[in-house]
Scaffold this motif. Structure first.
Motif, PDB file in Angstrom:
ATOM      1  N   ASP A   4       0.861  -1.181   0.000  1.00  0.00           N
ATOM      2  CA  ASP A   4       0.000   0.000   0.000  1.00  0.00           C
ATOM      3  C   ASP A   4       0.897   1.232   0.000  1.00  0.00           C
ATOM      4  O   ASP A   4       1.588   1.511   0.973  1.00  0.00           O
ATOM      5  CB  ASP A   4      -0.904   0.038   1.235  1.00  0.00           C
ATOM      6  N   THR A   5       0.925   1.898  -1.081  1.00  0.00           N
ATOM      7  CA  THR A   5       1.669   3.158  -1.153  1.00  0.00           C
ATOM      8  C   THR A   5       0.663   4.281  -1.286  1.00  0.00           C
ATOM      9  O   THR A   5      -0.291   4.171  -2.051  1.00  0.00           O
ATOM     10  CB  THR A   5       2.627   3.187  -2.361  1.00  0.00           C
ATOM     11  N   PRO A   6       0.924   5.293  -0.512  1.00  0.00           N
ATOM     12  CA  PRO A   6      -0.016   6.398  -0.629  1.00  0.00           C
ATOM     13  C   PRO A   6       0.116   7.035  -2.004  1.00  0.00           C
ATOM     14  O   PRO A   6       1.199   7.261  -2.493  1.00  0.00           O
ATOM     15  CB  PRO A   6       0.401   7.369   0.474  1.00  0.00           C
ATOM     16  N   SER A   7      -0.953   7.280  -2.600  1.00  0.00           N
ATOM     17  CA  SER A   7      -0.918   7.929  -3.908  1.00  0.00           C
ATOM     18  C   SER A   7      -1.549   9.308  -3.779  1.00  0.00           C
ATOM     19  O   SER A   7      -2.484   9.500  -3.031  1.00  0.00           O
ATOM     20  CB  SER A   7      -1.674   7.108  -4.951  1.00  0.00           C
ATOM     21  N   ALA A   8      -0.961  10.234  -4.484  1.00  0.00           N
ATOM     22  CA  ALA A   8      -1.487  11.593  -4.458  1.00  0.00           C
ATOM     23  C   ALA A   8      -2.715  11.640  -5.319  1.00  0.00           C
ATOM     24  O   ALA A   8      -2.751  11.115  -6.414  1.00  0.00           O
ATOM     25  CB  ALA A   8      -0.440  12.559  -4.977  1.00  0.00           C
ATOM     26  N   SER A   9      -3.686  12.257  -4.773  1.00  0.00           N
ATOM     27  CA  SER A   9      -4.908  12.390  -5.558  1.00  0.00           C
ATOM     28  C   SER A   9      -4.759  13.563  -6.509  1.00  0.00           C
ATOM     29  O   SER A   9      -3.921  14.446  -6.312  1.00  0.00           O
ATOM     30  CB  SER A   9      -6.115  12.596  -4.635  1.00  0.00           C
ATOM     31  N   ALA A  10      -5.530  13.593  -7.483  1.00  0.00           N
ATOM     32  CA  ALA A  10      -5.500  14.670  -8.470  1.00  0.00           C
ATOM     33  C   ALA A  10      -5.837  16.004  -7.819  1.00  0.00           C
ATOM     34  O   ALA A  10      -5.388  17.054  -8.262  1.00  0.00           O
ATOM     35  CB  ALA A  10      -6.464  14.375  -9.608  1.00  0.00           C
ATOM     36  N   ASP A  11      -6.588  15.952  -6.737  1.00  0.00           N
ATOM     37  CA  ASP A  11      -6.960  17.197  -6.052  1.00  0.00           C
ATOM     38  C   ASP A  11      -5.772  17.829  -5.330  1.00  0.00           C
ATOM     39  O   ASP A  11      -5.739  19.030  -5.122  1.00  0.00           O
ATOM     40  CB  ASP A  11      -8.086  16.926  -5.047  1.00  0.00           C
ATOM     41  N   ASP A  12      -4.776  16.989  -4.904  1.00  0.00           N
ATOM     42  CA  ASP A  12      -3.627  17.498  -4.167  1.00  0.00           C
ATOM     43  C   ASP A  12      -2.552  18.075  -5.094  1.00  0.00           C
ATOM     44  O   ASP A  12      -1.704  18.833  -4.654  1.00  0.00           O
ATOM     45  CB  ASP A  12      -2.990  16.388  -3.330  1.00  0.00           C
TER      46      ASP A  12
END
Length: 190
Positions: A4-12
């Protein structure tokens, strides 16, 4: 096995406009830093007010300004004569103790010889179409040269600040002149 790697959302993610604004800010900061680093500075101290000693600081200052230098000339003691609008037109040349005079010292010591040697130099200046002291001061001021008048000398010698050329900076002390010299690329004492 899953990671599980945190992924940046398009909103960030920063918008294209925000990135462009950041790039423009960085380019502007870089340009300012580069301009400051490229600016050359010359500091001259003028201490003498005879006709022959008025020319060197003025010629050096105007030439350096023409080459893009930020130039300051600090005038102290007899150097203030150069900045005095009326007196600068009547600067004298001393014939005694000047090894380049066309007369020996014992002849130069005779009454009236300073006037004779001054007249000789004025004719030479005129015949060679050399700029006058007044012309060099005004040209230098037009080119952005800062002429500073030593406040201690103004007070000591009783100069009237209103009699200096327009544009001369008064109220300047030795501490300001020393700081200016410390910041300069070239320092000259004339």
């Amino acid at each position: 096995m899953s990671t599980d790697t945190p992924s940046a959302s398009a909103d960030d993610a920063p918008s294209r406009a925000e990135l462009q604004a950041r790039i423009e800010d960085l380019e502007e900061s870089l340009a300012e830093a580069t301009d400051e680093d490229d600016a050359k500075k010359m500091s001259i101290i003028a201490t003498k007010g005879t006709l022959d000693m008025a020319y060197p600081p003025l010629i050096l200052a105007s030439t350096a300004a023409a080459f893009g230098y930020d130039v300051t000339v600090f005038h102290t003691f007899w150097g203030l004569e150069i900045l005095h609008e009326k007196r600068s037109k009547n600067l004298k040349l001393s014939s005694v103790g000047n090894p380049n005079m066309p007369v020996p010292n014992f002849v130069g010591a005779l009454p009236g010889m300073d006037r004779v040697t001054t007249t000789m130099m004025e004719r030479k200046i005129d015949n060679n179409d050399t700029a006058t002291i007044e012309e060099l001061v005004e040209t230098s001021l037009d080119m952005g040269v800062e002429f500073q008048a030593c406040q201690m000398t103004i007070d000591l010698m009783g100069y009237d600040e209103d009699e200096f050329y327009d544009g001369v900076t008064t109220g300047v002390g030795a501490a300001t002149a020393l700081q200016d010299m410390a910041d300069a690329d070239i320092q000259l004492l004339v």
